[in-house]
Design a protein around this motif. Structure first.
Motif, PDB file in Angstrom:
ATOM      1  N   GLN A 139      13.914   1.331  -8.034  1.00  0.00           N
ATOM      2  CA  GLN A 139      14.682   0.109  -7.788  1.00  0.00           C
ATOM      3  C   GLN A 139      13.765  -1.029  -7.357  1.00  0.00           C
ATOM      4  O   GLN A 139      13.908  -2.161  -7.821  1.00  0.00           O
ATOM      5  CB  GLN A 139      15.750   0.369  -6.724  1.00  0.00           C
ATOM      6  N   GLU A 140      12.807  -0.737  -6.486  1.00  0.00           N
ATOM      7  CA  GLU A 140      11.881  -1.775  -6.025  1.00  0.00           C
ATOM      8  C   GLU A 140      11.034  -2.296  -7.184  1.00  0.00           C
ATOM      9  O   GLU A 140      10.815  -3.503  -7.307  1.00  0.00           O
ATOM     10  CB  GLU A 140      10.985  -1.220  -4.918  1.00  0.00           C
ATOM     11  N   VAL A 141      10.578  -1.377  -8.045  1.00  0.00           N
ATOM     12  CA  VAL A 141       9.755  -1.790  -9.189  1.00  0.00           C
ATOM     13  C   VAL A 141      10.568  -2.672 -10.136  1.00  0.00           C
ATOM     14  O   VAL A 141      10.074  -3.697 -10.608  1.00  0.00           O
ATOM     15  CB  VAL A 141       9.178  -0.560  -9.918  1.00  0.00           C
ATOM     16  N   CYS A 142      11.809  -2.288 -10.394  1.00  0.00           N
ATOM     17  CA  CYS A 142      12.674  -3.110 -11.248  1.00  0.00           C
ATOM     18  C   CYS A 142      12.845  -4.507 -10.666  1.00  0.00           C
ATOM     19  O   CYS A 142      12.797  -5.507 -11.402  1.00  0.00           O
ATOM     20  CB  CYS A 142      14.039  -2.447 -11.421  1.00  0.00           C
ATOM     21  N   MET A 143      13.024  -4.591  -9.369  1.00  0.00           N
ATOM     22  CA  MET A 143      13.189  -5.901  -8.727  1.00  0.00           C
ATOM     23  C   MET A 143      11.900  -6.713  -8.799  1.00  0.00           C
ATOM     24  O   MET A 143      11.931  -7.909  -9.096  1.00  0.00           O
ATOM     25  CB  MET A 143      13.630  -5.719  -7.270  1.00  0.00           C
ATOM     26  N   ILE A 144      10.764  -6.070  -8.548  1.00  0.00           N
ATOM     27  CA  ILE A 144       9.480  -6.775  -8.557  1.00  0.00           C
ATOM     28  C   ILE A 144       9.168  -7.300  -9.953  1.00  0.00           C
ATOM     29  O   ILE A 144       8.747  -8.449 -10.122  1.00  0.00           O
ATOM     30  CB  ILE A 144       8.349  -5.852  -8.058  1.00  0.00           C
ATOM     31  N   SER A 174       0.827  -1.193   0.000  1.00  0.00           N
ATOM     32  CA  SER A 174       0.000   0.000   0.000  1.00  0.00           C
ATOM     33  C   SER A 174       0.866   1.250   0.000  1.00  0.00           C
ATOM     34  O   SER A 174       0.373   2.343  -0.170  1.00  0.00           O
ATOM     35  CB  SER A 174      -0.920  -0.004   1.223  1.00  0.00           C
ATOM     36  N   GLU A 175       2.139   1.086   0.178  1.00  0.00           N
ATOM     37  CA  GLU A 175       3.048   2.206   0.188  1.00  0.00           C
ATOM     38  C   GLU A 175       3.579   2.431  -1.220  1.00  0.00           C
ATOM     39  O   GLU A 175       3.497   1.562  -2.070  1.00  0.00           O
ATOM     40  CB  GLU A 175       4.208   1.934   1.146  1.00  0.00           C
ATOM     41  N   LYS A 217       2.727   3.615  -7.661  1.00  0.00           N
ATOM     42  CA  LYS A 217       1.716   2.993  -6.813  1.00  0.00           C
ATOM     43  C   LYS A 217       1.789   1.479  -7.005  1.00  0.00           C
ATOM     44  O   LYS A 217       1.880   0.995  -8.131  1.00  0.00           O
ATOM     45  CB  LYS A 217       0.321   3.482  -7.190  1.00  0.00           C
ATOM     46  N   PRO A 218       1.722   0.757  -5.929  1.00  0.00           N
ATOM     47  CA  PRO A 218       1.754  -0.716  -6.039  1.00  0.00           C
ATOM     48  C   PRO A 218       0.643  -1.273  -6.924  1.00  0.00           C
ATOM     49  O   PRO A 218       0.842  -2.257  -7.623  1.00  0.00           O
ATOM     50  CB  PRO A 218       1.598  -1.191  -4.596  1.00  0.00           C
ATOM     51  N   GLU A 219      -0.531  -0.613  -6.898  1.00  0.00           N
ATOM     52  CA  GLU A 219      -1.649  -1.088  -7.720  1.00  0.00           C
ATOM     53  C   GLU A 219      -1.283  -1.037  -9.208  1.00  0.00           C
ATOM     54  O   GLU A 219      -1.654  -1.917  -9.981  1.00  0.00           O
ATOM     55  CB  GLU A 219      -2.901  -0.226  -7.502  1.00  0.00           C
ATOM     56  N   ASP A 220      -0.562   0.018  -9.601  1.00  0.00           N
ATOM     57  CA  ASP A 220      -0.151   0.147 -10.999  1.00  0.00           C
ATOM     58  C   ASP A 220       0.866  -0.932 -11.377  1.00  0.00           C
ATOM     59  O   ASP A 220       0.829  -1.461 -12.494  1.00  0.00           O
ATOM     60  CB  ASP A 220       0.426   1.542 -11.264  1.00  0.00           C
TER      61      ASP A 220
END
Length: 98
Positions: free
Chosen positions: A44-49, A38-39, A78-81
């Motif tokens: 970097q986090e998106v690339c890893m995910i 939700s955060e 946004k995590p939803e995206d």
């Protein structure tokens, strides 16, 4: 084998500090387990995910496939995206598998 003698008070202090350290680590682990998507996520986090590189992420931004917000020169998502991108990839993979 080397034997080192220390005073009881020193040993007690060491054990006390070790206990504090252990409690902090446990608390940090519990926080990360409770963390929901939700955060906001950084690049970097998106690339890893998504298991992609920076250039692919830039492509997703440029083609407006992945919305983002910029705060202080840093991009956030946004995590939803990000979940939508994952779902689209899974749907496309399903089309080719079937």
């Amino acid at each position: 084998m080397e034997i080192i003698n220390i005073e009881r008070s020193t040993y007690s202090e060491m054990m006390s500090r070790f206990g504090q350290f252990t409690r902090k680590i446990i608390a940090l682990c519990e926080q990360s387990e409770e963390k929901e998507m939700s955060e906001w996520l950084d690049s970097q986090e998106v690339c890893m995910i998504l298991d992609i590189g920076k250039r692919k992420l830039q492509y997703l931004r440029n083609t407006r496939k992945l919305p983002f917000s910029m705060i202080g020169g840093k991009k956030y998502y946004k995590p939803e995206d990000v979940q939508k991108i994952i779902k689209k990839c899974q749907d496309k993979k399903g089309e080719y598998d079937g």
